[in-house]
Design a protein around this motif. Structure first.
Motif, PDB file in Angstrom:
ATOM      1  N   ARG A 110       0.763  -1.583  -0.012  1.00  0.00           N
ATOM      2  CA  ARG A 110       0.175  -0.121  -0.148  1.00  0.00           C
ATOM      3  C   ARG A 110       1.193   1.635   0.240  1.00  0.00           C
ATOM      4  O   ARG A 110       0.282   2.206   0.439  1.00  0.00           O
ATOM      5  CB  ARG A 110      -0.807   0.155   1.541  1.00  0.00           C
ATOM      6  CG  ARG A 110      -0.105  -0.559   2.623  1.00  0.00           C
ATOM      7  CD  ARG A 110      -1.868  -0.045   3.694  1.00  0.00           C
ATOM      8  NE  ARG A 110      -2.679  -2.205   3.371  1.00  0.00           N
ATOM      9  CZ  ARG A 110      -3.791  -1.262   4.485  1.00  0.00           C
ATOM     10  NH1 ARG A 110      -3.480  -0.811   5.219  1.00  0.00           N
ATOM     11  NH2 ARG A 110      -4.315  -2.540   3.785  1.00  0.00           N
ATOM     12  N   HIS A 111       1.997   1.250  -0.400  1.00  0.00           N
ATOM     13  CA  HIS A 111       3.144   2.269  -0.148  1.00  0.00           C
ATOM     14  C   HIS A 111       3.335   2.361  -1.598  1.00  0.00           C
ATOM     15  O   HIS A 111       4.125   1.631  -2.580  1.00  0.00           O
ATOM     16  CB  HIS A 111       3.833   2.684   0.889  1.00  0.00           C
ATOM     17  CG  HIS A 111       3.497   2.629   2.363  1.00  0.00           C
ATOM     18  ND1 HIS A 111       3.101   1.017   3.174  1.00  0.00           N
ATOM     19  CD2 HIS A 111       3.174   3.192   2.659  1.00  0.00           C
ATOM     20  CE1 HIS A 111       2.673   2.558   4.010  1.00  0.00           C
ATOM     21  NE2 HIS A 111       3.038   3.646   4.328  1.00  0.00           N
ATOM     22  N   ARG A 120      -4.702   4.682  -3.938  1.00  0.00           N
ATOM     23  CA  ARG A 120      -5.723   4.128  -3.140  1.00  0.00           C
ATOM     24  C   ARG A 120      -7.172   3.750  -3.127  1.00  0.00           C
ATOM     25  O   ARG A 120      -7.554   2.896  -2.524  1.00  0.00           O
ATOM     26  CB  ARG A 120      -5.208   4.389  -1.660  1.00  0.00           C
ATOM     27  CG  ARG A 120      -4.218   4.072  -0.835  1.00  0.00           C
ATOM     28  CD  ARG A 120      -3.265   4.950   0.134  1.00  0.00           C
ATOM     29  NE  ARG A 120      -2.804   4.366   0.849  1.00  0.00           N
ATOM     30  CZ  ARG A 120      -1.476   4.216   1.557  1.00  0.00           C
ATOM     31  NH1 ARG A 120      -2.631   4.771   2.614  1.00  0.00           N
ATOM     32  NH2 ARG A 120      -0.763   3.327   2.269  1.00  0.00           N
ATOM     33  N   LEU A 121      -7.169   4.771  -3.657  1.00  0.00           N
ATOM     34  CA  LEU A 121      -9.021   5.413  -3.846  1.00  0.00           C
ATOM     35  C   LEU A 121      -9.416   4.195  -4.903  1.00  0.00           C
ATOM     36  O   LEU A 121     -10.078   3.502  -5.190  1.00  0.00           O
ATOM     37  CB  LEU A 121      -9.119   6.224  -4.602  1.00  0.00           C
ATOM     38  CG  LEU A 121     -10.698   6.698  -4.672  1.00  0.00           C
ATOM     39  CD1 LEU A 121     -11.568   6.541  -4.265  1.00  0.00           C
ATOM     40  CD2 LEU A 121     -10.948   7.848  -5.840  1.00  0.00           C
ATOM     41  N   ILE A 122      -8.442   3.780  -6.302  1.00  0.00           N
ATOM     42  CA  ILE A 122      -8.689   2.436  -7.112  1.00  0.00           C
ATOM     43  C   ILE A 122      -8.761   2.153  -6.345  1.00  0.00           C
ATOM     44  O   ILE A 122      -9.249   0.399  -7.164  1.00  0.00           O
ATOM     45  CB  ILE A 122      -7.332   2.888  -8.130  1.00  0.00           C
ATOM     46  CG1 ILE A 122      -7.560   4.219  -8.660  1.00  0.00           C
ATOM     47  CG2 ILE A 122      -7.700   1.787  -8.842  1.00  0.00           C
ATOM     48  CD1 ILE A 122      -8.612   4.530  -9.576  1.00  0.00           C
ATOM     49  N   MET A 123      -7.398   1.117  -5.170  1.00  0.00           N
ATOM     50  CA  MET A 123      -7.648   0.103  -4.875  1.00  0.00           C
ATOM     51  C   MET A 123      -9.391  -0.577  -4.046  1.00  0.00           C
ATOM     52  O   MET A 123      -9.229  -0.965  -4.484  1.00  0.00           O
ATOM     53  CB  MET A 123      -6.605  -0.129  -3.884  1.00  0.00           C
ATOM     54  CG  MET A 123      -5.011  -0.566  -4.103  1.00  0.00           C
ATOM     55  SD  MET A 123      -3.761   0.273  -2.977  1.00  0.00           S
ATOM     56  CE  MET A 123      -3.817  -1.467  -1.978  1.00  0.00           C
ATOM     57  N   SER A 124      -9.481   0.304  -3.951  1.00  0.00           N
ATOM     58  CA  SER A 124     -10.302   0.027  -3.049  1.00  0.00           C
ATOM     59  C   SER A 124     -11.746   0.388  -4.107  1.00  0.00           C
ATOM     60  O   SER A 124     -12.715  -0.730  -3.402  1.00  0.00           O
ATOM     61  CB  SER A 124     -11.140   1.638  -2.028  1.00  0.00           C
ATOM     62  OG  SER A 124     -11.005   2.380  -2.199  1.00  0.00           O
ATOM     63  N   LEU A 125     -11.883   0.815  -4.756  1.00  0.00           N
ATOM     64  CA  LEU A 125     -12.944   0.957  -5.943  1.00  0.00           C
ATOM     65  C   LEU A 125     -13.391  -0.671  -6.371  1.00  0.00           C
ATOM     66  O   LEU A 125     -14.254  -0.901  -7.293  1.00  0.00           O
ATOM     67  CB  LEU A 125     -13.088   2.193  -7.194  1.00  0.00           C
ATOM     68  CG  LEU A 125     -13.619   2.973  -5.967  1.00  0.00           C
ATOM     69  CD1 LEU A 125     -13.694   4.417  -7.260  1.00  0.00           C
ATOM     70  CD2 LEU A 125     -14.794   3.110  -5.703  1.00  0.00           C
TER      71      LEU A 125
END
Lengths: 442, 442
Positions: free
Chosen positions: B235-236, B416-421
């Motif tokens: 996540r980094h 991170r937004l793309i990961m969650s979506l």
């Protein structure tokens, strides 16, 4: 709490703006509103003070008169200096002489940031200081009408350009700005310490956007590029925004058509902005039916005919372009292959020239583009001739083993585009916080 | 020229695609078309070859059969390896079993880039190699269906988010990425050689976007940020895209509303994409009516009740967030002031806490935001307490002498937004060319 602290607070608290200036009108007479912004000026004497308040949409007159507003509020207003940030609760009254025919009779005021100092220059003065003085307090400088208009138009141009890409099936990409190898072989790069390795800031997304045509065919990126320009001119920045396009299964002629579309859209956007903001004083740019195209060789001939000292193979200098009277937007195409980067395709009809172009505005170069080489052997040959280390590009060349489509593309300098569309003379005023050889702050 | 060289060229020349795959249909029977793309597969035997061709919109079947197409073309097709980039001129024929009910009977072929090598992995295989192997030939990797969908959705999410900002009166800004001073005081920065000076890559546009609320009130920037993260996690990233917002005359509650709007728009965009692309296999995210808000103190209490070892003032670790069963999107607000940067405003009701929030998705932090300090004296006091050199920030503090409005804002990590979506587990697959402590190429 006594009345004073209620009426003259310094925190936003639960206050919120109810109306921007452009939403206020005489039809709202006697309504209570909350307005916010910065103080443009306060004048008056004795029992009456006029304050002009500015928000991002326009100006509002505030009339503080003994008897019609609390004394503490009137006294506070009378002592406010320009630029102070305030909120006012008050009542709308029609007023023929005031902007939009209304003024506000204040009931309460909150002074969020009180200005005591005199700014190093007056943003509303006719004559403005030189750019170095202005940049010292850039946010004050950016309150100037001319810069407000440039940056509002800039935001609209970016919106229009992106919409063009989205509507025409381009994918938005982001490529890394920290890279291991110089793209075009050793131009002026900024070195970085990347953890324990040496790296550089990308001077363009060139190799990455080319690779991505393999997977996505049509891509664009609008992002910063970094060039350690030694030049101190009005048209060079160390950090600029580049509008990058790359497209599979087309050549440089198709890219020139894309640019023509983008220029037309940008001109329309600025002209629309100009119509809505008649005080913007932009020099209207005429919309060309077609952007003229000249070959490099043709222009060298013309230059020689008017007696300019230039030979085939030389760069085309601004002074010589002026001599042959070129102005507005135009393309110079089919440049000599020699000085072009390794990825620029050679012409099939003449190995001395390249399938390349520059987009010009007068003597200002706005964009460079070309058909690219899609075959690895040809690319390696070109790199060898330029003295580049092929090994250093293996991470890029490797992609060419797996079916690189024919492709073409260009990069457009956003700040230079803004200069040409708004008549801005110094590129530093087409960007918020310019970076150049002498300037790293603010 | 003999017939062979006419029919089997290697250059794009004057060929242009007439139709993308998704424009082909049985209604076009007997039309001549030109299609282009990369070879997915070739199978057949003796006098017949089936080729599947892929372009950015879909797949096309090409049927090369002795008698119905020139022998040279058929032989060339039968020998083509996957990923080769080709153009085909041919005739459309209805074919029930083929994609979209048509196949192309080829008349001519151009092989732009012939693939001889076998790729290090097969993008269409069920099992894929680890990310390091995939990144070695990233453009091949990006042909994988799952990544195609992630990046197409990503482009649409960016478009939707920008449209929200434009429609709500925000100005698009670009702030410098090469800066003189660490924004938040010494976090992990990449040093640069800036001509003859030391400089750094910006870890956020924080101070610049705050300044610009003075001149433009509502601003946004979507641009790279650089953090020399030592972490090797999923996540980094060392280089990421940050969606930055800053708004005058509001506080952190208003910014949480903005984020709620942006999350709703992003979810709608992904769900619409999912409906149009049923093979994308995204895990549909439910649209929340309202994103729940928890205070920091409330969560510490909950953690202590379930026996987690945590005290007021500690960070809220992912393991502890899991223990209290938080999932989906939620805010954690009113964090302790101590660890917050100098520009984050203290709560008026409790000097131990700050007007700040994090947006979470499960245990992943997507965004941090706060009300900011707008008064110079308060800012200097906070900086002193943090041991920062006030002189080094003079270029920033100076702006506060001239009427900084109250303001608030946030930064949202795009990847991170793309990961969650999209349900992407490794942040490296939410960006085209990831950068981390071990990786500077490709």
């Amino acid at each position: 709490m006594n009345q004073n602290t209620v009426m003259i607070e310094t925190e936003l608290g639960d206050w919120r703006r109810t109306h921007y200036s452009d939403r206020l009108s005489p039809q709202m007479a006697d309504s209570d509103v909350t307005v916010m912004g910065w103080v443009l000026s306060v004048r008056g004497h004795g029992n009456i003070s006029f304050m002009m308040l500015k928000d991002k949409e326009g100006e509002i007159q505030v009339l503080a008169k003994a008897g019609s507003c609390p004394d503490e509020v009137r006294e506070k207003i009378s002592r406010l200096k320009a630029h102070s940030s305030v909120g006012i609760k008050g009542t709308v009254k029609p007023s023929e002489k005031a902007p939009r025919g209304i003024e506000i009779i204040p009931k309460e005021i909150r002074v969020f940031s009180e200005v005591e100092k005199i700014p190093p220059f007056e943003p509303y003065a006719k004559t403005v200081k030189n750019i170095d003085t202005r940049l010292e307090v850039r946010p004050i400088d950016l309150k100037r009408k001319s810069l407000q208009h440039i940056f509002k138009a800039r935001s609209k141009i970016l919106q229009a350009i992106r919409n063009y890409f989205y509507e025409n099936g381009f994918l938005e990409i982001n490529t890394p700005k920290m890279i291991a190898t110089a793209t075009e072989g050793g131009a002026a790069l900024f070195p970085i310490f990347y953890y324990n390795k040496e790296a550089f800031l990308a001077q363009s997304p060139q190799l990455y956007k080319e690779q991505l045509t393999m997977s996505f065919e049509k891509v664009f990126e609008i992002a910063p590029i970094f060039r350690a320009e030694p030049s101190r001119t009005n048209r060079h920045l160390a950090e600029a925004i580049s509008i990058d396009v790359e497209e599979a299964y087309v050549d440089y002629n198709d890219i020139m058509k894309r640019i023509e579309d983008l220029i037309k859209i940008s001109i329309k956007t600025v002209n629309d902005y100009f119509k809505e903001n008649t005080d913007s004083e932009f020099i209207t740019v005429n919309m060309p039916d077609k952007i003229p195209q000249y070959t490099y060789s043709e222009l060298v001939d013309k230059m020689q005919k008017v007696g300019a000292k230039t030979e085939w193979g030389d760069d085309l200098y601004p002074s010589n372009l002026k001599k042959i009277g070129l102005s507005g937007f135009y393309f110079i195409k089919d440049w000599p292959i020699g000085p072009k980067p390794f990825y620029v395709k050679m012409s099939k009809s003449d190995p001395k020239i390249s399938e390349s172009f520059d987009l010009m505005f007068g003597d200002l170069e706005l964009s460079s583009g070309s058909t690219r080489v899609e075959k690895r052997a040809e690319l390696e040959e070109r790199m060898k001739n330029k003295g580049l280390k092929i090994d250093a590009f293996e991470y890029h060349l490797r992609a060419f083993d797996y079916g690189m489509p024919p492709h073409a593309g260009c990069g457009i300098g956003l700040e230079r585009l803004i200069m040409s569309l708004t008549g801005t003379e110094n590129i530093r005023d087409a960007t918020f916080y310019p970076r150049d050889v002498d300037r790293l702050t603010p």
